[in-house]
Design a protein around this motif. Structure first.
Motif, mmCIF file in Angstrom:
data_model
loop_
_atom_site.group_PDB
_atom_site.id
_atom_site.type_symbol
_atom_site.label_atom_id
_atom_site.label_comp_id
_atom_site.label_asym_id
_atom_site.label_seq_id
_atom_site.Cartn_x
_atom_site.Cartn_y
_atom_site.Cartn_z
ATOM 1 N N ALA A 136 51.150 37.466 57.728
ATOM 2 C CA ALA A 136 51.321 37.806 56.314
ATOM 3 C C ALA A 136 52.360 36.924 55.642
ATOM 4 O O ALA A 136 52.247 36.608 54.452
ATOM 5 N N ASP A 137 53.383 36.513 56.402
ATOM 6 C CA ASP A 137 54.445 35.672 55.850
ATOM 7 C C ASP A 137 53.995 34.230 55.657
ATOM 8 O O ASP A 137 54.686 33.453 54.979
ATOM 9 N N ASN A 138 52.876 33.858 56.258
ATOM 10 C CA ASN A 138 52.453 32.458 56.218
ATOM 11 C C ASN A 138 51.095 32.233 55.574
ATOM 12 O O ASN A 138 50.619 31.093 55.521
ATOM 13 N N LEU A 139 50.491 33.315 55.093
ATOM 14 C CA LEU A 139 49.177 33.204 54.452
ATOM 15 C C LEU A 139 49.197 33.893 53.095
ATOM 16 O O LEU A 139 49.894 34.887 52.904
ATOM 17 N N ILE A 140 48.421 33.386 52.171
ATOM 18 C CA ILE A 140 48.204 34.060 50.891
ATOM 19 C C ILE A 140 46.700 34.149 50.668
ATOM 20 O O ILE A 140 45.991 33.131 50.733
ATOM 21 N N ARG A 141 46.234 35.336 50.400
ATOM 22 C CA ARG A 141 44.798 35.543 50.245
ATOM 23 C C ARG A 141 44.447 35.811 48.785
ATOM 24 O O ARG A 141 45.317 36.120 47.965
ATOM 25 N N LEU A 142 43.183 35.645 48.461
ATOM 26 C CA LEU A 142 42.653 35.966 47.139
ATOM 27 C C LEU A 142 41.721 37.153 47.291
ATOM 28 O O LEU A 142 40.877 37.179 48.184
ATOM 29 N N HIS A 143 41.878 38.135 46.401
ATOM 30 C CA HIS A 143 41.135 39.387 46.503
ATOM 31 C C HIS A 143 40.576 39.716 45.118
ATOM 32 O O HIS A 143 41.344 39.983 44.186
ATOM 33 N N VAL A 144 39.262 39.650 44.971
ATOM 34 C CA VAL A 144 38.620 39.950 43.689
ATOM 35 C C VAL A 144 37.809 41.227 43.836
ATOM 36 O O VAL A 144 36.934 41.315 44.700
ATOM 37 N N VAL A 145 38.103 42.218 42.978
ATOM 38 C CA VAL A 145 37.474 43.544 43.081
ATOM 39 C C VAL A 145 36.578 43.782 41.868
ATOM 40 O O VAL A 145 37.026 43.652 40.725
ATOM 41 N N ALA A 146 35.326 44.150 42.123
ATOM 42 C CA ALA A 146 34.360 44.371 41.039
ATOM 43 C C ALA A 146 34.571 45.717 40.347
ATOM 44 O O ALA A 146 35.163 46.641 40.921
ATOM 45 N N ASP B 18 27.488 44.142 37.894
ATOM 46 C CA ASP B 18 28.935 44.025 38.088
ATOM 47 C C ASP B 18 29.281 43.154 39.299
ATOM 48 O O ASP B 18 30.284 42.436 39.296
ATOM 49 N N GLN B 19 28.453 43.221 40.322
ATOM 50 C CA GLN B 19 28.687 42.376 41.489
ATOM 51 C C GLN B 19 28.452 40.898 41.157
ATOM 52 O O GLN B 19 29.194 40.023 41.611
ATOM 53 N N ALA B 20 27.431 40.621 40.354
ATOM 54 C CA ALA B 20 27.177 39.243 39.920
ATOM 55 C C ALA B 20 28.324 38.740 39.050
ATOM 56 O O ALA B 20 28.762 37.587 39.173
ATOM 57 N N LEU B 21 28.827 39.628 38.190
ATOM 58 C CA LEU B 21 29.970 39.277 37.336
ATOM 59 C C LEU B 21 31.196 38.968 38.195
ATOM 60 O O LEU B 21 31.921 38.001 37.929
ATOM 61 N N LYS B 22 31.425 39.763 39.213
ATOM 62 C CA LYS B 22 32.555 39.515 40.122
ATOM 63 C C LYS B 22 32.467 38.121 40.729
ATOM 64 O O LYS B 22 33.473 37.394 40.785
ATOM 65 N N ARG B 23 31.271 37.744 41.161
ATOM 66 C CA ARG B 23 31.099 36.423 41.780
ATOM 67 C C ARG B 23 31.330 35.296 40.779
ATOM 68 O O ARG B 23 31.910 34.257 41.115
ATOM 69 N N ASP B 24 30.919 35.526 39.525
ATOM 70 C CA ASP B 24 31.143 34.504 38.495
ATOM 71 C C ASP B 24 32.635 34.355 38.192
ATOM 72 O O ASP B 24 33.137 33.237 38.032
ATOM 73 N N VAL B 25 33.316 35.483 38.101
ATOM 74 C CA VAL B 25 34.770 35.450 37.875
ATOM 75 C C VAL B 25 35.461 34.776 39.053
ATOM 76 O O VAL B 25 36.370 33.952 38.889
ATOM 77 N N ARG B 26 35.034 35.118 40.238
ATOM 78 C CA ARG B 26 35.585 34.489 41.456
ATOM 79 C C ARG B 26 35.449 32.973 41.401
ATOM 80 O O ARG B 26 36.406 32.240 41.685
ATOM 81 N N ASP B 27 34.256 32.503 41.041
ATOM 82 C CA ASP B 27 34.014 31.062 41.028
ATOM 83 C C ASP B 27 34.917 30.352 40.018
ATOM 84 O O ASP B 27 35.419 29.246 40.285
ATOM 85 N N TYR C 111 39.647 26.903 39.159
ATOM 86 C CA TYR C 111 40.950 26.702 38.511
ATOM 87 C C TYR C 111 42.057 26.531 39.547
ATOM 88 O O TYR C 111 42.872 25.596 39.454
ATOM 89 N N MET C 112 42.074 27.394 40.566
ATOM 90 C CA MET C 112 43.142 27.355 41.557
ATOM 91 C C MET C 112 43.017 26.154 42.491
ATOM 92 O O MET C 112 44.023 25.667 43.021
ATOM 93 N N LYS C 113 41.813 25.682 42.703
ATOM 94 C CA LYS C 113 41.623 24.497 43.554
ATOM 95 C C LYS C 113 42.394 23.315 42.993
ATOM 96 O O LYS C 113 43.065 22.574 43.721
ATOM 97 N N ASP C 114 42.325 23.149 41.692
ATOM 98 C CA ASP C 114 43.046 22.055 41.049
ATOM 99 C C ASP C 114 44.548 22.305 41.050
ATOM 100 O O ASP C 114 45.339 21.393 41.308
ATOM 101 N N LYS C 115 44.940 23.551 40.783
ATOM 102 C CA LYS C 115 46.364 23.872 40.702
ATOM 103 C C LYS C 115 47.070 23.734 42.055
ATOM 104 O O LYS C 115 48.241 23.356 42.129
ATOM 105 N N LEU C 116 46.343 24.047 43.139
ATOM 106 C CA LEU C 116 46.972 24.088 44.463
ATOM 107 C C LEU C 116 46.707 22.841 45.305
ATOM 108 O O LEU C 116 47.122 22.789 46.462
ATOM 109 N N LYS C 117 46.036 21.863 44.745
ATOM 110 C CA LYS C 117 45.626 20.702 45.555
ATOM 111 C C LYS C 117 46.797 19.955 46.178
ATOM 112 O O LYS C 117 46.657 19.341 47.244
#
Length: 241
Positions: free
Chosen positions: A51-61, A68-77, A82-88
């Motif tokens: 837990a001290d060395n990992l950070i996870r992403l958690h998206v809840v529909a 709503d599940q399709a919307l969750k996946r779109d929001v996730r993407d 966005y985060m891929k560029d920020k964390l590169k």
């Protein structure tokens, strides 16, 4: 008289046997308790280190409806892009936390924009904290159940099935559908975990590495139990309030 002495001896033998049985049972119980404490402590230590060395992403529909599940996946993407560029260029967990904290208002904005684009008016909550996760496979990497630090994005009521991945090291941004994770990502994982922890998460499914599988199962069992007990207490408290 001889019968009385024989009876006394029988009683004495029975008593000694009874004492021996009780002593043996007590030793077994104490040994099991001690082992349980050792295993539970080991499980907590491993989970804390992960837990001290990992950070996870958690998206809840919002719900489990198809929409709503399709919307969750779109929001996730959108969040992942966005985060891929920020964390590169992020190389350590503290820098990643800083970037995530700075990015949360924009993440919320992007999520709301996508939700509104699809004709919904769900609210969005974006948080960084410690949350329970079940055991999860990412290709040939397995993370045991436990509490992990995570960027949590809750859509609407947050009553639907959720989706999760690892932001740091960046397992979110690789294709693990073919059963393997790239060596470059494994190297990053190796750099932030101890040798034992890395061996555990990378070899948890290896049939020929029984000791590692046992260690993984110990962590999985105790952390999963902890999550279930915590969830039970939460439900009891909510019912009282």
């Amino acid at each position: 008289m001889s019968k009385v002495l024989a009876r006394i001896r029988e009683i004495g033998i029975f008593h000694r046997k009874n004492v021996l049985i009780k002593t043996a049972v007590s030793v077994v119980i104490i040994s099991l308790l001690a082992s349980g404490i050792v295993f539970a402590t080991y499980s907590d230590d491993v989970n804390k280190s992960l837990a001290d060395n990992l950070i996870r992403l958690h998206v809840v529909a919002n719900s489990d409806s198809e929409e709503d599940q399709a919307l969750k996946r779109d929001v996730r993407d959108i969040i992942l892009e966005y985060m891929k560029d920020k964390l590169k260029d992020s190389k350590d967990i503290e820098q990643t936390k800083y970037i995530i904290n700075e990015s949360m208002p924009e993440i919320e904005k992007l999520a709301v924009q996508e939700i509104q684009r699809q004709g919904k008016d769900y609210k969005v909550e974006v948080m960084l904290g410690s949350y329970p996760f079940p055991t999860k496979l990412y290709g040939d990497i397995a993370l045991p159940a436990g509490y992990y630090e995570a960027l949590r994005v809750v859509i609407g009521k947050g009553e639907g099935a959720n989706w999760w991945c690892v932001l740091f090291p960046p397992l979110c941004f690789v294709d693990a559908t073919h059963g393997t994770v790239p060596e470059s990502v494994k190297e990053e994982l190796k750099n932030v975990l101890t040798e034992e922890e890395y061996s555990m998460v990378i070899s948890a499914d290896a049939d020929d590495d029984i000791p590692v599988k046992i260690k993984f199962k110990i962590v999985e069992f105790f952390q999963d139990s902890r999550i279930k007990v915590s969830g039970l207490f939460d439900r009891i408290i909510r019912s009282i309030l």
